[in-house]
Design a protein around this motif. Structure first.
Motif, PDB file in Angstrom:
ATOM      1  N   MET A 128       3.178   1.307  -8.411  1.00 12.93           N
ATOM      2  CA  MET A 128       1.830   1.016  -7.878  1.00 12.93           C
ATOM      3  C   MET A 128       1.932   0.761  -6.385  1.00 12.93           C
ATOM      4  O   MET A 128       2.780   0.019  -5.922  1.00 12.93           O
ATOM      5  N   GLU A 129       1.078   1.378  -5.638  1.00  8.31           N
ATOM      6  CA  GLU A 129       1.068   1.208  -4.202  1.00  8.31           C
ATOM      7  C   GLU A 129       0.238  -0.017  -3.836  1.00  8.31           C
ATOM      8  O   GLU A 129      -0.855  -0.213  -4.362  1.00  8.31           O
ATOM      9  N   SER A 130       0.771  -0.828  -2.905  1.00  9.91           N
ATOM     10  CA  SER A 130       0.089  -2.075  -2.548  1.00  9.91           C
ATOM     11  C   SER A 130      -1.310  -1.842  -2.011  1.00  9.91           C
ATOM     12  O   SER A 130      -2.288  -2.437  -2.473  1.00  9.91           O
ATOM     13  N   GLN A 131      -1.399  -0.935  -1.016  1.00  8.62           N
ATOM     14  CA  GLN A 131      -2.708  -0.714  -0.394  1.00  8.62           C
ATOM     15  C   GLN A 131      -3.695  -0.123  -1.386  1.00  8.62           C
ATOM     16  O   GLN A 131      -4.858  -0.508  -1.426  1.00  8.62           O
ATOM     17  N   ARG A 132      -3.208   0.796  -2.185  1.00 11.85           N
ATOM     18  CA  ARG A 132      -4.087   1.407  -3.185  1.00 11.85           C
ATOM     19  C   ARG A 132      -4.614   0.349  -4.147  1.00 11.85           C
ATOM     20  O   ARG A 132      -5.791   0.348  -4.521  1.00 11.85           O
ATOM     21  N   SER A 133      -3.739  -0.574  -4.556  1.00 14.03           N
ATOM     22  CA  SER A 133      -4.153  -1.630  -5.493  1.00 14.03           C
ATOM     23  C   SER A 133      -5.213  -2.514  -4.880  1.00 14.03           C
ATOM     24  O   SER A 133      -6.222  -2.855  -5.519  1.00 14.03           O
ATOM     25  N   PHE A 134      -4.983  -2.939  -3.635  1.00  6.46           N
ATOM     26  CA  PHE A 134      -5.975  -3.785  -2.949  1.00  6.46           C
ATOM     27  C   PHE A 134      -7.325  -3.086  -2.876  1.00  6.46           C
ATOM     28  O   PHE A 134      -8.371  -3.688  -3.144  1.00  6.46           O
ATOM     29  N   LEU A 135      -7.326  -1.820  -2.495  1.00  2.35           N
ATOM     30  CA  LEU A 135      -8.571  -1.095  -2.322  1.00  2.35           C
ATOM     31  C   LEU A 135      -9.285  -0.881  -3.647  1.00  2.35           C
ATOM     32  O   LEU A 135     -10.512  -0.997  -3.734  1.00  2.35           O
ATOM     33  N   MET A 179      -7.900  -0.755   8.018  1.00  2.47           N
ATOM     34  CA  MET A 179      -7.603  -0.204   6.698  1.00  2.47           C
ATOM     35  C   MET A 179      -7.037   1.213   6.824  1.00  2.47           C
ATOM     36  O   MET A 179      -6.116   1.598   6.089  1.00  2.47           O
ATOM     37  N   PHE A 180      -7.576   1.987   7.758  1.00  5.06           N
ATOM     38  CA  PHE A 180      -7.090   3.352   7.978  1.00  5.06           C
ATOM     39  C   PHE A 180      -5.638   3.328   8.445  1.00  5.06           C
ATOM     40  O   PHE A 180      -4.800   4.120   7.983  1.00  5.06           O
ATOM     41  N   VAL A 181      -5.317   2.406   9.353  1.00  5.04           N
ATOM     42  CA  VAL A 181      -3.935   2.287   9.844  1.00  5.04           C
ATOM     43  C   VAL A 181      -2.998   1.902   8.699  1.00  5.04           C
ATOM     44  O   VAL A 181      -1.880   2.424   8.584  1.00  5.04           O
ATOM     45  N   MET A 182      -3.454   0.988   7.843  1.00  7.18           N
ATOM     46  CA  MET A 182      -2.625   0.581   6.701  1.00  7.18           C
ATOM     47  C   MET A 182      -2.338   1.765   5.781  1.00  7.18           C
ATOM     48  O   MET A 182      -1.235   1.899   5.244  1.00  7.18           O
ATOM     49  N   GLN A 183      -3.320   2.642   5.594  1.00  8.33           N
ATOM     50  CA  GLN A 183      -3.099   3.829   4.772  1.00  8.33           C
ATOM     51  C   GLN A 183      -2.011   4.721   5.368  1.00  8.33           C
ATOM     52  O   GLN A 183      -1.162   5.251   4.653  1.00  8.33           O
ATOM     53  N   LYS A 184      -2.057   4.879   6.679  1.00  9.66           N
ATOM     54  CA  LYS A 184      -1.078   5.748   7.331  1.00  9.66           C
ATOM     55  C   LYS A 184       0.336   5.166   7.261  1.00  9.66           C
ATOM     56  O   LYS A 184       1.319   5.905   7.181  1.00  9.66           O
ATOM     57  N   LEU A 185       0.416   3.833   7.290  1.00 13.03           N
ATOM     58  CA  LEU A 185       1.725   3.190   7.225  1.00 13.03           C
ATOM     59  C   LEU A 185       2.298   3.209   5.819  1.00 13.03           C
ATOM     60  O   LEU A 185       3.513   3.106   5.640  1.00 13.03           O
ATOM     61  N   GLN A 186       1.432   3.348   4.828  1.00 13.04           N
ATOM     62  CA  GLN A 186       1.898   3.312   3.445  1.00 13.04           C
ATOM     63  C   GLN A 186       1.266   4.457   2.654  1.00 13.04           C
ATOM     64  O   GLN A 186       0.339   4.257   1.876  1.00 13.04           O
ATOM     65  N   PRO A 187       1.728   5.682   2.853  1.00 17.36           N
ATOM     66  CA  PRO A 187       1.151   6.833   2.142  1.00 17.36           C
ATOM     67  C   PRO A 187       1.381   6.717   0.646  1.00 17.36           C
ATOM     68  O   PRO A 187       2.353   6.127   0.197  1.00 17.36           O
ATOM     69  N   THR A 188       0.485   7.322  -0.108  1.00 17.42           N
ATOM     70  CA  THR A 188       0.587   7.275  -1.568  1.00 17.42           C
ATOM     71  C   THR A 188       1.103   8.602  -2.094  1.00 17.42           C
ATOM     72  O   THR A 188       0.917   9.650  -1.473  1.00 17.42           O
ATOM     73  N   PRO A 189       1.743   8.589  -3.261  1.00 17.01           N
ATOM     74  CA  PRO A 189       2.314   9.840  -3.822  1.00 17.01           C
ATOM     75  C   PRO A 189       1.320  10.608  -4.668  1.00 17.01           C
ATOM     76  O   PRO A 189       1.726  11.457  -5.446  1.00 17.01           O
ATOM     77  N   MET A 190       0.042  10.341  -4.540  1.00 16.29           N
ATOM     78  CA  MET A 190      -0.946  11.025  -5.379  1.00 16.29           C
ATOM     79  C   MET A 190      -0.954  12.526  -5.080  1.00 16.29           C
ATOM     80  O   MET A 190      -0.969  12.933  -3.913  1.00 16.29           O
ATOM     81  N   GLN A 191      -0.945  13.339  -6.167  1.00 15.10           N
ATOM     82  CA  GLN A 191      -0.955  14.799  -6.025  1.00 15.10           C
ATOM     83  C   GLN A 191      -2.349  15.386  -6.208  1.00 15.10           C
ATOM     84  O   GLN A 191      -2.631  16.476  -5.721  1.00 15.10           O
ATOM     85  N   ASP A 192      -3.214  14.679  -6.942  1.00 10.44           N
ATOM     86  CA  ASP A 192      -4.558  15.170  -7.232  1.00 10.44           C
ATOM     87  C   ASP A 192      -5.387  15.183  -5.947  1.00 10.44           C
ATOM     88  O   ASP A 192      -5.578  14.132  -5.319  1.00 10.44           O
ATOM     89  N   PRO A 193      -5.912  16.349  -5.515  1.00 11.89           N
ATOM     90  CA  PRO A 193      -6.698  16.422  -4.275  1.00 11.89           C
ATOM     91  C   PRO A 193      -7.948  15.539  -4.297  1.00 11.89           C
ATOM     92  O   PRO A 193      -8.333  14.973  -3.277  1.00 11.89           O
ATOM     93  N   VAL A 194      -8.588  15.439  -5.481  1.00  7.68           N
ATOM     94  CA  VAL A 194      -9.788  14.597  -5.581  1.00  7.68           C
ATOM     95  C   VAL A 194      -9.440  13.135  -5.320  1.00  7.68           C
ATOM     96  O   VAL A 194     -10.116  12.442  -4.554  1.00  7.68           O
ATOM     97  N   GLN A 214      -6.898  12.044  -3.671  1.00  2.00           N
ATOM     98  CA  GLN A 214      -6.520  11.913  -2.260  1.00  2.00           C
ATOM     99  C   GLN A 214      -7.752  11.758  -1.373  1.00  2.00           C
ATOM    100  O   GLN A 214      -7.775  10.937  -0.456  1.00  2.00           O
ATOM    101  N   LYS A 215      -8.788  12.572  -1.646  1.00  2.00           N
ATOM    102  CA  LYS A 215     -10.014  12.488  -0.854  1.00  2.00           C
ATOM    103  C   LYS A 215     -10.683  11.121  -1.012  1.00  2.00           C
ATOM    104  O   LYS A 215     -11.133  10.508  -0.041  1.00  2.00           O
ATOM    105  N   ILE A 216     -10.768  10.650  -2.259  1.00  3.44           N
ATOM    106  CA  ILE A 216     -11.384   9.338  -2.512  1.00  3.44           C
ATOM    107  C   ILE A 216     -10.630   8.256  -1.759  1.00  3.44           C
ATOM    108  O   ILE A 216     -11.227   7.379  -1.119  1.00  3.44           O
ATOM    109  N   PHE A 217      -9.307   8.312  -1.827  1.00  2.04           N
ATOM    110  CA  PHE A 217      -8.499   7.303  -1.153  1.00  2.04           C
ATOM    111  C   PHE A 217      -8.683   7.362   0.361  1.00  2.04           C
ATOM    112  O   PHE A 217      -8.753   6.325   1.034  1.00  2.04           O
TER     113      PHE A 217
END
Length: 543
Positions: free
Chosen positions: A1-8, A477-492, A494-497
């Motif tokens: 589980m990704e930290s930033q993804r969980s928080f969001l 929040m955008f900077v945090m995403q860039k610092l901690q990329p997620t391994p999601m493969q689904d394009p949908v 990825q867009k939501i995130f």
């Protein structure tokens, strides 16, 4: 589980819940209030009504009688300006002089309101077999020595009196104290007849439910609450009162009506046996009340019955002094045991720096600093999991659709590599209650109402007028995403995130500035911690 993804995701779930809750408030069908004797008020206001001896006349139509201007007295202290109706001796209007209705406004905050859609009264009297409020002639009309009282010392006593032809004399005394919002109400009952008199004190809060307000961004409670010797704090909202009546016995306790930053409460004597009840009236009005013990007044004797009315801000220290559990009206919810010490820490920091905005920044730094060890463990665990992704992909390709064998092989890989798949989840589960507890501290604290911060932020309890803080929060929040990329493969996915920072920026536009400041500082600290942890992990060969 990704930290930033969980928080969001947790934050998105919270916002979704708030949106649904507000939709329910705005669109759900409202219960129809039961019809009571009060509905005929205007037609029978001059006629006496026969009332049962153990039911306060305050419930009956006579309470709506329109008194003349001479039937009111005004009391002014350093903290309140009150208007007392001599018909019944009720406080029908009370302004909080130290709290402006609007930021930088000259009008005092009206807590109790005499009439109209915001009607809100604090009523008290004597019922029982011989109580003047149980008379078939209606509520007693008290007399006062003057129509205006001004505080000039430490205390101010405002006496009003009533005498009937059955030998009962009642002196009702309101005792105001300098710098305080609690008012002692004392009934001195004298019996000059040759028969025993039976009286019973009642106190009740009457409010029009139409004034109850909440919003998605500030989901605060507006309704009734009470405490008994069995239940330390119990809420009963206006819809529940309109649906059915409450009746519960207690030794000690209190009753109250709560709004965002303020509370009105009647507090009986500590060990007094009372009965707490509610009642719905016509026109959407409700009563929250208690009745005390019946008191026998022998011929030629005098008895005193006392209650305390608190009408003011939800200052926790003061409320806890007045009655057990009254400070729980500062409603932190199920995380109150965390929120209370965090509030005291915030209060301490404000005492050091003298600015609530700076205090918010400092408490966020302290909390994030104390949880740095958990954060580091969380990120390290997730880095190890990301390193295993190629091996997990290989196992999945090897075992195909055989999920049982894939699961066994995956757990064996975790054991061999000494990786705990829950290592990234547990730290965040421990952190979330603390962050939510801080959230409720900022929502509920009256100290933040109209509190200045700096520059353009003149009220931490209101939204940023120029939306600078929400935009900065979204950028962080955008900077945090860039610092901690997620391994999601689904394009949908990825867009939501990717669009989550935009969505959260939009929602935070209407959040109080104090809350947005808290999230912004928390994100900035998280970014700094991420950079430090990532650098340390790279030295260990983890990327």
């Amino acid at each position: 589980m990704e930290s930033q993804r969980s928080f969001l995701l947790i934050g998105l779930a919270l916002v979704t819940f708030l949106l649904w809750n507000q939709w329910q408030i705005d669109h759900a069908p409202q219960p129809v209030a039961p019809i009571t004797a009060e509905s005929t008020t205007q037609q029978v206001e001059q006629k006496p009504v026969q009332v049962s001896a153990d039911v306060p006349v305050a419930e009956q139509s006579v309470i709506e009688s329109i008194a003349t201007g001479s039937n009111f007295i005004t009391v002014t202290t350093d903290t309140v300006k009150a208007k007392i109706d001599l018909l019944g001796g009720d406080i029908v209007q009370l302004d909080l002089l130290q709290f402006a209705k609007e930021k930088d406004g000259s009008e005092a905050y009206p807590l109790l309101v005499e009439q109209g859609a915001d009607l809100y009264h604090a009523q008290s009297g004597l019922t029982g077999a011989h109580g003047p409020d149980a008379s078939p002639k209606g509520r007693p009309l008290y007399v006062a020595a003057q129509t205006d009282y001004q505080m000039s010392g430490d205390t101010l006593e405002v006496p009003i009196s009533f005498k009937n032809n059955q030998g009962l004399t009642v002196k009702k005394v309101f005792v105001f104290r300098q710098g305080e919002h609690d008012i002692q109400i004392r009934f001195d009952v004298s019996n000059t007849s040759d028969a025993v008199k039976n009286v019973q004190l009642f106190a009740q809060l009457k409010q029009n439910t139409a004034q109850a307000q909440s919003s998605m961004m500030m989901p605060t409670y507006h309704g009734a609450a009470y405490s008994t010797h069995n239940e330390s704090y119990e809420k009963i909202d206006f819809d529940d009162i309109l649906d059915s009546n409450l009746r519960v016995a207690s030794t000690g306790g209190w009753i109250s009506m709560i709004e965002h930053y303020f509370v009105t409460a009647f507090i009986p004597q500590e060990n007094e046996n009372i009965e707490i009840s509610t009642k719905a009236l016509s026109g959407g009005k409700v009563l929250m009340r208690y009745k005390g013990e019946a008191v026998q007044v022998a011929p030629g004797q005098t008895a005193s019955l006392t209650t305390t009315l608190y009408a003011g801000p939800k200052h926790q220290d003061k409320l806890s002094e007045l009655a057990d559990n009254l400070d729980l009206t500062v409603d932190y919810g199920i995380l109150w045991f965390l929120s209370q010490p965090l509030f005291h820490l915030l209060q301490f920091l404000h005492g050091l720096v003298g600015n609530w905005g700076v205090a918010i920044i400092l408490i966020t730094i302290i909390v994030k600093g104390l949880m740095y060890g958990l954060t580091k463990k969380q990120y390290t665990s997730m880095a190890k999991l990301r390193q295993l992704q190629p091996k997990l992909t290989e196992l999945k390709n090897r075992y195909g659709e055989d999920r049982q064998k894939f699961s066994q092989a995956m757990m064996e890989l975790y054991r061999k590599e000494k990786v705990n798949p829950m290592g990234g989840c547990l730290p965040i589960l421990l952190q979330m209650p603390i962050f939510l507890a801080l959230y409720w501290v900022f929502v509920e604290s009256v100290e933040l109402r109209h509190a200045e911060f700096a520059l353009w932020i003149h009220d931490l309890s209101q939204q940023d007028p120029f939306y600078v803080l929400p935009i900065l929060m979204g950028a962080s929040m955008f900077v945090m995403q860039k610092l901690q990329p997620t391994p999601m493969q689904d394009p949908v996915q990825q867009k939501i995130f990717q669009y989550m920072p935009v969505a959260f920026t939009f929602f935070f536009l209407w959040f109080p500035a104090g809350l947005v400041l808290y999230w912004l500082v928390s994100n900035i600290i998280s970014i700094v911690q991420m950079l430090m942890i990532n650098k340390a992990m790279e030295k260990k060969g983890l990327k």
